[in-house]
Design an enzyme around this catalytic site. Structure first.
Site, PDB file in Angstrom:
ATOM      1  N   TRP A 104       0.520  -1.767   0.133  1.00 40.80           N
ATOM      2  CA  TRP A 104      -0.176  -0.399  -0.247  1.00 40.80           C
ATOM      3  C   TRP A 104       1.037   0.844  -0.025  1.00 40.80           C
ATOM      4  CZ3 TRP A 104      -4.855  -1.057  -1.325  1.00 40.80           C
ATOM      5  CH2 TRP A 104      -4.886  -2.881  -0.944  1.00 40.80           C
ATOM      6  N   LYS A 139      -5.791  -0.118  -5.386  1.00 44.06           N
ATOM      7  CA  LYS A 139      -6.874   0.327  -5.623  1.00 44.06           C
ATOM      8  C   LYS A 139      -5.557   1.271  -6.226  1.00 44.06           C
ATOM      9  CE  LYS A 139      -9.097   0.775  -0.529  1.00 44.06           C
ATOM     10  NZ  LYS A 139      -9.188   2.057   0.633  1.00 44.06           N
ATOM     11  N   ASP A 356     -32.869  -2.351 -17.203  1.00 50.13           N
ATOM     12  CA  ASP A 356     -33.894  -1.683 -16.418  1.00 50.13           C
ATOM     13  C   ASP A 356     -34.313  -0.549 -16.390  1.00 50.13           C
ATOM     14  OD1 ASP A 356     -35.044  -1.949 -13.553  1.00 50.13           O
ATOM     15  OD2 ASP A 356     -33.502  -0.068 -13.280  1.00 50.13           O
ATOM     16  N   GLU A 411     -37.979  -1.913 -20.310  1.00 48.64           N
ATOM     17  CA  GLU A 411     -38.030  -1.792 -19.145  1.00 48.64           C
ATOM     18  C   GLU A 411     -39.030  -0.458 -19.390  1.00 48.64           C
ATOM     19  OE1 GLU A 411     -39.040  -2.041 -14.062  1.00 48.64           O
ATOM     20  OE2 GLU A 411     -37.206  -0.967 -14.705  1.00 48.64           O
TER      21      GLU A 411
END
Length: 700
Positions: A104, A139, A356, A411
């Site tokens: 890190w 990350k 959706d 939808e």
């Protein structure tokens, strides 16, 4: 992937249809002359889609290459083990890759930014060993113009995991298993079904146990069940990794990551491959209408700016969903979303998508506080988000060109014209739309009307009220009606007696008899009249006794309602088995006669006093007696084709919990005399609250 469905890299997209069709997107007017008033808007949409396609051709080498963004962005791997990481973050002044691989260390692995705001880092392998180990955390760390340092999960990451004992925030992990351990697809995609019979399912709830079910369990337990029931399409919900289990998958934070709640990517691949082996098509419930507002493990404020993937300010926020709204007019957002569709098709072998929240994508008001009357002016003008419409046009064109057998479903509650018309005619290009007005009709009837007040004409009108030439998926209820706070059909019909009188050892009360009868009839009439496809949410086929409520603070994080009690159909002493067997018979009868891909029904009778509905579709004669107390003998029904008819489906058969009031071997002969607009008639006995489906056995 299935090479037979793969188009070449020089595929021509959005080529206008041959013949006399206008090449400017107004061909749809020939299908619906009422759209002539909106010729300008149709031209504008089409021209914008064509401009995007042309620009992408010129600048990106075409849509085919453009939609392979996942092969360049995020983490990519060379054959010798080298790793390259690229991330679009133009607002960042500095960027670094951090993770377990470098303890890190925020400064040890700086990235280089190009002129387009894309950061890059190459990590060479050592003796063939990748610099970052498979399944280790990482990350991106960025320094903003203000000097602030922020850390985010890579936007294109394909694997994120969550440990709720530590934090609800997800961790990104590098998914790069050795080639020898990767799942290899064994089965080709099945042919595109002529009749789509869709089983809407959620992996996590697909168990009677109080837990999150897994991909492995779904593969083992649910696929055989779905196959037995006669469904040929599975629509998988909540697969794209979402921030909150209780969101039902609709708060996506990692668009390229299959949810780790249920297992590994390879286990999802095995699920899809097993479905394909059983001849079942698999659709992904894709959420491109909005994104989670999470910053630590989502796309929101990714590079410290409010407007990277989303619109800036209020325009980029959905008031009701508390989520972020994509900027569909941005080049890099199109790359991200189109590549996302391509990724799920290529990496996981999905066969298509149910999109959706399409209504939110089509309109600037997102459908909030807006009732659609059906007036055409509602579908054009300033309330329409043209960028959203154009994105869906391009997405459908991409999918249907590269994968001719793909299925896309919209939808949309608004009923926008042209949603299911191909782009070359000026349409948006979906295969199907959902018949969202149908379940609303049933709930309104059950809430507000006594059985003898049911409007047979309105039922028939609502079920057949769809745009000519645009295919519809019919359903009596979906996951929306199963959620806590709402009620399923069976709950409306049986209420508390669902808990006390569904055993065959208990009294068959009038309420349970009514509930089971109407449950079958409502589903059958919707299946027969409502569209060109059918959808059922898992458990509803047998009248699942509980609503759906995911673990949350309000229910002490209980899994009691976040499961499907599928075991109920396996208990021979419970009446749920009858409804389950009826649903199977309904699907298998459709498979044999194919009414879903037949032309719309001819309705010959809507008798309001008798509560009888009769119609013909796919060569079958359908008779429904919705009357709550009256049975009719020698009831005369018109039929076009003369001959001898036999029963192929009867809601009153004892295998479905009925009383066998019509003998199965009964034959019905026609009389050569016009009746209700048909050339012949036949006479039959239709008991109260039953439906008969007759097929021609012999002609006369």
């Amino acid at each position: 992937m299935d090479s037979l469905n793969q188009a070449s890299a020089n595929t021509v997209f959005a080529a206008p249809a041959s013949g006399s069709v206008a090449p400017d997107g107004t061909g749809i007017i020939e299908l619906d002359p009422w759209l002539g008033e909106f010729r300008g808007a149709l031209k504008s949409r089409f021209a914008k889609a064509q401009k995007w396609i042309k620009d992408i051709d010129q600048n990106e080498g075409g849509l085919e290459r453009f939609s392979r963004g996942y092969e360049k962005m995020g983490f990519t791997f060379s054959n010798n083990g080298d790793i390259t990481y690229r991330e679009w973050a133009p607002n960042a002044q500095q960027a670094f890759l951090i993770g377990e691989f470098n303890n890190w260390d925020r400064d040890s692995h700086p990235m280089i930014k190009n002129n387009f705001g894309v950061w890059e880092l190459r990590l060479p392998a050592r003796d063939g060993v990748p610099a970052i180990s498979h399944n280790t955390k990482l990350k991106i760390s960025m320094v903003l113009p203000s000097g602030e340092r922020i850390e985010r999960l890579p936007a294109w990451i394909t694997r994120v995991t969550q440990d709720l004992n530590v934090s609800p925030v997800y961790d990104a992990v590098l998914w790069n298993p050795p080639k020898s351990e990767r799942y290899v697809f064994k089965h080709p995609r099945p042919p595109k079904p002529e009749s789509a019979r869709i089983y809407e399912a959620h992996v996590g709830i697909s168990s009677p146990e109080l837990k999150v079910a897994t991909y492995k369990e779904f593969t083992k337990n649910m696929i055989p069940r779905i196959k037995y029931l006669g469904y040929n399409v599975i629509q998988l919900m909540a697969i794209m990794e979402h921030a909150y289990y209780a969101s039902f998958g609709y708060q996506v934070n990692s668009f390229f990551a299959a949810s780790s709640r249920y297992g590994t990517p390879d286990e999802l691949k095995e699920l899809i491959d097993t479905a394909h082996a059983n001849g079942i098509t698999v659709l992904l419930d894709v959420v491109h209408s909005h994104a989670s507002k999470n910053t630590l493990d989502g796309l929101n404020m990714f590079d410290g700016s409010d407007h990277l993937y989303f619109h800036e300010g209020a325009k980029g926020r959905h008031e009701l969903w508390d989520s972020r709204l994509f900027n569909y007019g941005h080049h890099e957002v199109l790359r991200f979303l189109l590549s996302n569709l391509r990724f799920w098709m290529e990496e996981y072998n999905f066969d298509g998508f149910r999109f959706d929240g399409v209504t939110s994508m089509l309109y600037t008001h997102h459908g909030i506080g807006t009732g659609f009357s059906g007036g055409y002016h509602e579908y054009f003008g300033p309330s329409v988000d043209e960028d959203g419409v154009v994105y869906l046009m391009i997405a459908n064109e991409l999918l249907h060109t590269l994968y001719p057998n793909t299925i896309t479903i919209a939808e949309d509650v608004s009923g926008m014209p042209g949603l299911c018309v191909r782009l070359s005619l000026g349409g948006v290009g979906f295969d199907y739309r959902l018949a969202m007005a149908v379940p609303d009709m049933y709930i309104k009837m059950l809430k507000e009307k006594e059985d003898d007040q049911w409007d047979i004409g309105n039922i028939a009108f609502t079920l057949t009220n769809r745009r000519h030439g645009e295919k519809t998926i019919a359903y009596a209820e979906s996951h929306d009606q199963a959620l806590v706070g709402d009620k399923t059909l069976m709950f409306w019909l049986a209420d508390a007696q669902m808990y006390t009188n569904m055993s065959t050892l208990s009294e068959l009360t009038p309420q349970i008899e009514r509930a089971m009868s109407l449950h079958k009839m409502i589903r059958l009439v919707t299946h027969a009249l409502g569209g060109e496809g059918w959808l059922n949410f898992e458990g509803n086929e047998f009248g699942h006794p509980e609503w759906l409520d995911f673990p949350r603070a309000g229910n002490d994080n209980s899994f009691w309602y976040a499961r499907r009690q599928l075991n109920l159909t396996e208990d021979s002493l419970l009446r749920y088995k009858f409804l389950n067997e009826f649903d199977r018979a309904m699907q298998l009868t459709e498979e044999k006669y194919g009414w879903l891909h037949s032309s719309q029904a001819y309705i010959s009778l809507k008798n309001e006093s008798d509560k009888v509905l009769a119609f013909e579709r796919a060569g079958l004669l359908w008779i429904f007696n919705f009357h709550p107390t009256k049975s009719f003998t020698d009831y005369r029904v018109g039929v076009e084709q003369a001959g001898v008819y036999r029963i192929v489906l009867d809601t009153d058969w004892d295998t479905f919990g009925g009383f066998n009031r019509n003998a199965r071997d009964t034959r019905f002969f026609t009389t050569d005399m016009p009746w209700n607009g048909r050339k012949n008639f036949t006479q039959l006995y239709i008991p109260t609250r039953t439906a008969l489906v007759l097929a021609l056995e012999n002609t006369l």
